[in-house]
Design an enzyme around this catalytic site. Structure first.
Site, mmCIF file in Angstrom:
data_model
loop_
_atom_site.group_PDB
_atom_site.id
_atom_site.type_symbol
_atom_site.label_atom_id
_atom_site.label_comp_id
_atom_site.label_asym_id
_atom_site.label_seq_id
_atom_site.Cartn_x
_atom_site.Cartn_y
_atom_site.Cartn_z
ATOM 1 N N LYS A 54 7.253 -6.979 -35.184
ATOM 2 C CA LYS A 54 8.478 -6.191 -35.257
ATOM 3 C C LYS A 54 8.308 -4.884 -36.027
ATOM 4 O O LYS A 54 9.083 -3.935 -35.823
ATOM 5 C CB LYS A 54 9.586 -7.016 -35.902
ATOM 6 N N SER A 310 3.138 -14.019 -32.296
ATOM 7 C CA SER A 310 3.949 -12.853 -32.633
ATOM 8 C C SER A 310 4.403 -12.769 -34.087
ATOM 9 O O SER A 310 4.790 -11.688 -34.544
ATOM 10 C CB SER A 310 5.176 -12.795 -31.716
#
Length: 330
Positions: A54, A310
């Protein structure tokens, strides 16, 4: 509707982010290849500065704000990873940030967001429209709202991950033939799809979600955006978006082969496998693509297959449950 980003935007983001984020390595493990019958290239985003991919999108979006907007800062909503990333990007550029977070967000994510200097405002994830709340906070503070996934600059920033992986694969004489990423609102897989359409046009791309939150899978199959009912298991807290984004979905519909869903046992198995063999701490939502691969829900046989882990911002008690689950394959 806001104009969708292009591959040129992803390329520009890669240049903009150079030196500001970690270029995470490409990992391989012979056991992973042996179990799947493919050549598996892992992109480990838990090694990113805030512990997830992110930071790419949040930093790219923050860097594109003008001087006046920077003075007002950033407002957003997040279950944790985008909040941390927004707080880190704002800190990097000397801006204020306010992050609306679910009251049940993992403490590790709340604490990290605050550590970067952001203000945290809690809300009830089941009773609050988070986008409206973020917009209200932005208006009250004169800030710019930067959502977690449905924003062209965020999508472009996330796609830099795929550029790096394609470049590292090429450096070893490999070309991606398949690719899978953990999917919530679809920003990561959309950005990667834009990059890989140019760099690996023959690659088959897959979105992976937790069962009960597989709105992207259902939407891709139906050809239109479908919302889940919001009652699925909450283990994968970073992937609990109720429906694909208005910007992300058209990108993904045109470029993805489809979506798959994994259950909690498969997620725990993947978390343990990542820890034991890849030496990576993965949070539940960060492990779903690996879970799908290990469960045989993605076919990598005879192919060079890219895989994203992720994020790694996992609650210690949840991680302990994963390690106590059924042993990873040996």
């Amino acid at each position: 509707m806001t104009q969708a980003p292009t591959y040129a935007d992803v390329q520009a983001a890669a240049q903009r982010l150079h030196g500001r984020i970690v270029r995470t390595p490409m990992l391989r493990h012979p056991l992973l290849d042996a179990l799947t019958g493919g050549t598996i290239l892992v992109k480990p985003e838990p090694l990113q500065r805030t512990g997830s991919f992110k930071l790419r999108g949040a930093t790219n979006a923050a860097l594109l704000l003008g001087p006046a907007a920077r003075r007002g800062g950033i407002a957003t909503h997040s279950s944790g990873n985008h909040g941390q990333a927004t707080a880190c990007a704002a800190h990097m550029l000397g801006m204020p940030a306010v992050v609306a977070m679910p009251a049940d967000a993992p403490a590790i994510k709340v604490e990290s967001t605050r550590r970067w200097g952001a203000e945290v405002v809690f809300f009830d994830r089941h009773a609050t429209d988070r986008e409206t709340l973020a917009a209200t906070l932005a208006a009250e503070r004169g800030a710019t709202a930067i959502p977690p996934f449905d924003h062209p600059d965020v999508i472009a920033g996330q796609g830099t991950l795929a550029i790096e992986l394609a470049e590292d694969a090429a450096a070893e004489g490999l070309a991606l033939e398949g690719f899978a990423a953990c999917t919530g609102g679809g920003g990561l897989i959309a950005g990667c799809a834009l990059a890989l359409e140019a760099l690996a046009p023959a690659a088959e791309l897959w979105a992976v979600e937790p069962e009960g939150w597989d709105d992207t899978r259902l939407s891709l199959a139906a050809g239109r955006r479908i919302a889940n009912d919001g009652t699925g298991p909450g283990l994968c807290d970073s992937l609990l978006s109720k429906q694909p984004g208005a910007i992300t979905f058209p990108i993904n519909l045109a470029r993805l082969a489809g979506g798959v869903a994994v259950d909690e046992a498969e997620v725990f198995h993947a978390m343990r496998f990542a820890f034991e063999h890849l030496k990576i701490v993965a949070e539940p939502g960060g492990a779903v693509a690996l879970a799908a691969l290990l469960a045989g829900k993605l076919d990598a046989r005879g192919r060079c297959f890219g895989l994203v882990i992720s994020g790694g911002n996992v609650d210690p008690a949840v991680f302990a449950r994963a390690l106590q689950a059924a042993p990873a394959a040996a």
